[in-house]
Design a protein around this motif. Structure first.
Motif, mmCIF file in Angstrom:
data_model
loop_
_atom_site.group_PDB
_atom_site.id
_atom_site.type_symbol
_atom_site.label_atom_id
_atom_site.label_comp_id
_atom_site.label_asym_id
_atom_site.label_seq_id
_atom_site.Cartn_x
_atom_site.Cartn_y
_atom_site.Cartn_z
ATOM 1 N N TYR A 160 -53.799 -19.341 8.888
ATOM 2 C CA TYR A 160 -53.397 -20.759 8.829
ATOM 3 C C TYR A 160 -54.574 -21.724 9.019
ATOM 4 O O TYR A 160 -54.702 -22.710 8.291
ATOM 5 C CB TYR A 160 -52.317 -21.013 9.891
ATOM 6 C CG TYR A 160 -51.792 -22.431 9.941
ATOM 7 C CD1 TYR A 160 -50.928 -22.904 8.962
ATOM 8 C CD2 TYR A 160 -52.148 -23.289 10.993
ATOM 9 C CE1 TYR A 160 -50.430 -24.206 9.018
ATOM 10 C CE2 TYR A 160 -51.648 -24.585 11.057
ATOM 11 C CZ TYR A 160 -50.792 -25.037 10.074
ATOM 12 O OH TYR A 160 -50.293 -26.317 10.127
ATOM 13 N N ASP B 56 -37.924 -33.739 4.499
ATOM 14 C CA ASP B 56 -38.179 -33.590 5.940
ATOM 15 C C ASP B 56 -38.336 -34.946 6.646
ATOM 16 O O ASP B 56 -38.798 -35.002 7.788
ATOM 17 C CB ASP B 56 -39.403 -32.707 6.193
ATOM 18 C CG ASP B 56 -40.729 -33.318 5.709
ATOM 19 O OD1 ASP B 56 -40.816 -34.543 5.589
ATOM 20 O OD2 ASP B 56 -41.680 -32.551 5.474
ATOM 21 N N ASN C 128 -49.493 -31.806 4.129
ATOM 22 C CA ASN C 128 -49.953 -32.704 5.194
ATOM 23 C C ASN C 128 -51.278 -33.388 4.878
ATOM 24 O O ASN C 128 -51.426 -34.597 5.082
ATOM 25 C CB ASN C 128 -50.060 -31.943 6.513
ATOM 26 C CG ASN C 128 -50.518 -32.843 7.644
ATOM 27 O OD1 ASN C 128 -49.875 -33.844 7.947
ATOM 28 N ND2 ASN C 128 -51.659 -32.527 8.240
ATOM 29 N N GLU D 152 -49.642 -28.266 15.768
ATOM 30 C CA GLU D 152 -48.803 -29.087 14.870
ATOM 31 C C GLU D 152 -47.413 -29.287 15.475
ATOM 32 O O GLU D 152 -46.840 -30.370 15.393
ATOM 33 C CB GLU D 152 -48.675 -28.442 13.489
ATOM 34 C CG GLU D 152 -49.994 -28.268 12.744
ATOM 35 C CD GLU D 152 -50.783 -29.559 12.623
ATOM 36 O OE1 GLU D 152 -50.175 -30.616 12.407
ATOM 37 O OE2 GLU D 152 -52.013 -29.508 12.773
ATOM 38 N N THR E 255 -49.032 -23.280 4.495
ATOM 39 C CA THR E 255 -48.351 -23.810 5.689
ATOM 40 C C THR E 255 -46.912 -23.272 5.701
ATOM 41 O O THR E 255 -46.467 -22.645 4.744
ATOM 42 C CB THR E 255 -48.353 -25.355 5.687
ATOM 43 O OG1 THR E 255 -47.539 -25.816 4.610
ATOM 44 C CG2 THR E 255 -49.756 -25.923 5.528
ATOM 45 N N SER E 256 -46.189 -23.551 6.758
ATOM 46 C CA SER E 256 -44.883 -22.892 6.908
ATOM 47 C C SER E 256 -43.791 -23.473 6.007
ATOM 48 O O SER E 256 -42.827 -22.793 5.695
ATOM 49 C CB SER E 256 -44.419 -23.002 8.362
ATOM 50 O OG SER E 256 -44.090 -24.347 8.655
ATOM 51 N N ARG E 257 -43.923 -24.734 5.620
ATOM 52 C CA ARG E 257 -42.860 -25.457 4.889
ATOM 53 C C ARG E 257 -41.515 -25.355 5.621
ATOM 54 O O ARG E 257 -40.465 -25.149 5.010
ATOM 55 C CB ARG E 257 -42.731 -24.950 3.456
ATOM 56 C CG ARG E 257 -44.009 -25.163 2.682
ATOM 57 C CD ARG E 257 -43.871 -24.972 1.214
ATOM 58 N NE ARG E 257 -45.185 -25.140 0.582
ATOM 59 C CZ ARG E 257 -45.402 -25.057 -0.721
ATOM 60 N NH1 ARG E 257 -44.410 -24.804 -1.527
ATOM 61 N NH2 ARG E 257 -46.604 -25.213 -1.213
ATOM 62 N N TRP F 296 -51.482 -23.832 14.653
ATOM 63 C CA TRP F 296 -50.091 -24.086 14.248
ATOM 64 C C TRP F 296 -49.289 -24.671 15.411
ATOM 65 O O TRP F 296 -48.514 -25.622 15.237
ATOM 66 C CB TRP F 296 -49.427 -22.794 13.723
ATOM 67 C CG TRP F 296 -48.186 -23.091 12.922
ATOM 68 C CD1 TRP F 296 -48.108 -23.864 11.803
ATOM 69 C CD2 TRP F 296 -46.849 -22.651 13.207
ATOM 70 N NE1 TRP F 296 -46.795 -23.924 11.355
ATOM 71 C CE2 TRP F 296 -46.003 -23.188 12.193
ATOM 72 C CE3 TRP F 296 -46.286 -21.856 14.198
ATOM 73 C CZ2 TRP F 296 -44.631 -22.955 12.151
ATOM 74 C CZ3 TRP F 296 -44.913 -21.619 14.160
ATOM 75 C CH2 TRP F 296 -44.095 -22.164 13.143
HETATM 76 C C1 LIG Z 1 -48.129 -40.215 6.459
HETATM 77 C C2 LIG Z 1 -47.458 -38.996 7.047
HETATM 78 C C3 LIG Z 1 -46.072 -38.908 7.043
HETATM 79 C C4 LIG Z 1 -45.420 -37.785 7.586
HETATM 80 N N1 LIG Z 1 -44.051 -37.735 7.595
HETATM 81 C C5 LIG Z 1 -43.416 -36.676 8.163
HETATM 82 C C6 LIG Z 1 -41.992 -36.627 8.227
HETATM 83 O O1 LIG Z 1 -41.285 -37.551 7.818
HETATM 84 N N2 LIG Z 1 -41.423 -35.510 8.767
HETATM 85 C C7 LIG Z 1 -42.165 -34.469 9.246
HETATM 86 O O2 LIG Z 1 -41.593 -33.472 9.708
HETATM 87 N N3 LIG Z 1 -43.505 -34.517 9.236
HETATM 88 C C8 LIG Z 1 -44.162 -35.574 8.706
HETATM 89 N N4 LIG Z 1 -45.530 -35.601 8.675
HETATM 90 C C9 LIG Z 1 -46.282 -34.499 9.320
HETATM 91 C C10 LIG Z 1 -46.651 -33.323 8.398
HETATM 92 O O3 LIG Z 1 -47.271 -33.803 7.232
HETATM 93 C C11 LIG Z 1 -45.466 -32.444 8.018
HETATM 94 O O4 LIG Z 1 -44.749 -32.102 9.175
HETATM 95 C C12 LIG Z 1 -45.938 -31.162 7.356
HETATM 96 O O5 LIG Z 1 -46.663 -31.447 6.184
HETATM 97 C C13 LIG Z 1 -44.753 -30.292 7.037
HETATM 98 O O6 LIG Z 1 -45.166 -29.136 6.372
HETATM 99 P P1 LIG Z 1 -45.039 -27.715 7.061
HETATM 100 O O7 LIG Z 1 -43.668 -27.518 7.568
HETATM 101 O O8 LIG Z 1 -45.567 -26.714 6.097
HETATM 102 O O9 LIG Z 1 -46.037 -27.873 8.295
HETATM 103 P P2 LIG Z 1 -46.838 -26.804 9.162
HETATM 104 O O10 LIG Z 1 -48.283 -27.081 8.938
HETATM 105 O O11 LIG Z 1 -46.391 -25.426 8.952
HETATM 106 O O12 LIG Z 1 -46.487 -27.277 10.655
HETATM 107 C C14 LIG Z 1 -45.361 -26.763 11.361
HETATM 108 C C15 LIG Z 1 -44.449 -27.875 11.805
HETATM 109 O O13 LIG Z 1 -45.115 -28.739 12.716
HETATM 110 C C16 LIG Z 1 -44.675 -30.089 12.510
HETATM 111 N N5 LIG Z 1 -45.833 -30.880 12.102
HETATM 112 C C17 LIG Z 1 -46.883 -30.486 11.373
HETATM 113 N N6 LIG Z 1 -47.785 -31.475 11.266
HETATM 114 C C18 LIG Z 1 -47.285 -32.516 11.935
HETATM 115 C C19 LIG Z 1 -47.743 -33.847 12.183
HETATM 116 N N7 LIG Z 1 -48.921 -34.290 11.744
HETATM 117 N N8 LIG Z 1 -46.942 -34.668 12.878
HETATM 118 C C20 LIG Z 1 -45.750 -34.251 13.345
HETATM 119 N N9 LIG Z 1 -45.274 -33.007 13.151
HETATM 120 C C21 LIG Z 1 -46.024 -32.160 12.460
HETATM 121 C C22 LIG Z 1 -43.635 -30.052 11.410
HETATM 122 O O14 LIG Z 1 -42.366 -29.978 11.997
HETATM 123 C C23 LIG Z 1 -43.982 -28.771 10.671
HETATM 124 O O15 LIG Z 1 -42.878 -28.204 9.999
HETATM 125 C C24 LIG Z 1 -46.197 -36.721 8.145
HETATM 126 C C25 LIG Z 1 -47.590 -36.822 8.135
HETATM 127 C C26 LIG Z 1 -48.220 -37.940 7.595
HETATM 128 C C27 LIG Z 1 -49.720 -38.025 7.609
#
Ligand SMILES: Cc1cc2nc3c(=O)[nH]c(=O)nc-3n(C[C@H](O)[C@H](O)[C@H](O)COP(=O)(O)OP(=O)(O)OC[C@H]3O[C@@H](n4cnc5c(N)ncnc54)[C@H](O)[C@@H]3O)c2cc1C
Length: 473
Positions: A224, A378, A347, A280, A236-238, A277
């Protein structure tokens, strides 16, 4: 005893604090869910997200039926009628207790407060649970008892507190006693609001969510830290859509992470892949804590109130070009089209796209926050608001205002071969990778080939200086 369990954004039967407690206390259980179209609209909830939620409600109904729990679905315009309907149904069905998991947003918390007050008068026990994030809002404070406004010290204290927090994953409760004279009702309402959405990207149901979690921890977690910033990879996990809808709990993620990390009782090192991870997941906690401690961020105000004085620009054509992925910056356009097509954006690209709107186009970040909410599966107020305010340099842990990502440098670094850009901008399919990261070369190629791809809306150096000047003022 018969109890009612009120499902909201906790659409699962495994590791559901409220459901487990109700199953422990009562012999018979009834579940309720409210469809609230006007509330969704006022919260800018994306049609794709609503469809994803409601499809998960359909799955939940089946899981609950296995536990002899009928799910009753009611439609009301917004939250205002919810308290009286709950009270009425509790009385009609002889439920002596109501169980639900807390939601921390302003409108949701107000609605829950009204329910609690009404049931108190009616002498119906109301039990609420902390379930949505790993550590409850307000439980991680500075030495002076104040909320944190910077992530790293929050995380350091969080890491101490999590050891004393109950993060156990609760099993699916045993079936309740069957209620002979009560059937599920209201399910046809769901179909009125379910629209087609990218179900391949977002398969519904708890099992799909758990499968994705297991696959991520088993196959992708180890790499990761190297893959998380590369949008062309599925690195990433999505899981974000599942966490937002509560189809998966953050404790299930934390537990899977710990197991993948050899079940050691220590937290992973924050520089390791597992630690990155976890970081996050802690950001998710952090932004919820910020939202509760500083309710203004959930009401449309910036965390840093001085940034209200920034003279934002407004140009409808620019805003539309950004929304539709036609800015002339390939990485921004590919990102914005990914959002529209899948209801998700990587992200790294959320940061790039958000900074582009707020700095390059100098548009109020709230336009972007709203657009993301209107399109993300999300979409979650705390994380979306936190991410936007970080990118626009108006938030708690904000990027310094003079940091303005150059989208061409970002794509060169994170999508070197242009694989991601080409996936979402097929008109650029045959352009050499080098030109995708260089505005002059790109324009020459577009002209030479007669492609309908737009010229950049603004020039990077000019836009950067303009933004810095606006913030400095
Ligand atoms: C402008 C902007 C808007 C965003 N809007 C949202 C949103 O509406 N909902 C949302 O869940 N996330 C949001 N994020 C955070 C992040 O981009 C997403 O959570 C992430 O891309 C989800 O993909 P993943 O599940 O593969 O994440 P992974 O990289 O696998 O991370 C695991 C989990 O951690 C949490 N996470 C990860 N990064 C962040 C972060 N920066 N802030 C808060 N939680 C995080 C999420 O729940 C995610 O599923 C935003 C980030 C930015 C910069």
């Amino acid at each position: 005893m018969r109890a009612m369990v009120w499902f909201r954004r906790d659409l699962r039967v495994a590791d559901n604090r409220a459901l487990s407690a109700a199953a422990h206390d009562a012999d018979q259980l009834v579940a309720v869910y409210f469809v609230t179209p006007a509330q969704w609209k006022s919260h800018n909830d994306a049609p794709a997200k609503i469809s994803f939620w409601l499809k998960n409600v359909q799955c939940l109904k089946i899981e609950l039926q296995r536990l002899n729990i009928p799910l009753l679905i009611f439609e009301v315009a917004d939250f205002s009628l919810v308290p009286s309907i709950i009270e009425e149904k509790c009385r009609q069905l002889n439920c002596t207790g109501l169980y639900f998991n807390q939601e921390y947003e302003v409108n949701e918390a107000a609605r829950d407060g009204s329910v609690i007050a009404l049931l108190k008068n009616a002498e119906i026990t109301c039990k609420t649970f902390h379930d949505r994030i790993l550590i409850e809002p307000g439980a991680v404070l500075t030495g002076q008892g104040k909320p944190y406004t910077v992530f790293t010290p929050f995380r350091n204290n969080w890491a101490k507190k999590i050891v004393e927090t109950d993060t156990s994953v609760l099993p699916v409760p045993k079936p309740a006693e069957k209620i002979s004279d009560l059937e599920c009702c209201g399910h046809e309402i769901l179909n009125d609001y379910i629209e087609p959405f990218s179900e391949d990207f977002w398969p519904v149901g708890e099992k799909a969510a758990q499968k994705r979690l297991a696959e991520f921890c088993g196959q992708k977690l180890a790499a990761y830290s190297q893959t998380r910033d590369l949008p062309a990879l599925d690195g990433t996990s999505r899981l974000s859509g599942y966490l937002t809808a509560g189809v998966l709990s953050p404790r299930q993620c934390f537990s899977a992470l710990n197991q993948a990390n050899n079940a050691s009782d220590k937290l992973p090192d924050f520089t390791s892949s597992a630690g990155v991870w976890l970081n996050e997941l802690i950001w998710r906690d952090f932004y919820h804590h910020v939202m509760v401690a500083f309710p203004r961020v959930g009401k449309g105000y910036p965390f840093q109130l001085a940034t209200e004085r920034i003279s934002w620009l407004y140009d409808k054509k620019h805003l539309l070009a950004w929304q539709n992925g036609l800015t002339g910056y390939p990485i921004v356009d590919a990102a914005m089209r990914q959002l529209k097509q899948t209801g998700w954006m990587h992200n790294r690209l959320r940061m790039v796209a958000a900074m582009f709107l707020s700095k390059h186009l100098l548009h109020d970040w709230r336009f972007g926050e709203r657009w993301f909410m209107q399109n993300l599966v999300d979409g979650e107020l705390a994380s979306n608001n936190g991410g936007w305010q970080w990118s626009a340099s108006t938030g708690t842990d904000a990027a310094p205002y003079f940091r303005v990502f150059n989208p061409f440098s970002q794509s060169k670094k994170f999508d070197k071969d242009g694989v991601f850009i080409r996936q979402y901008c097929p008109e650029l399919e045959n352009i050499p990778a080098k030109a995708l990261h260089d505005p002059m070369l790109l324009q020459a190629e577009v002209k030479k080939r007669g492609l309908g791809y737009p010229a950049p809306l603004v020039e990077h150096a000019f836009a950067r200086n303009r933004a810095i000047e606006a913030f400095r003022k």
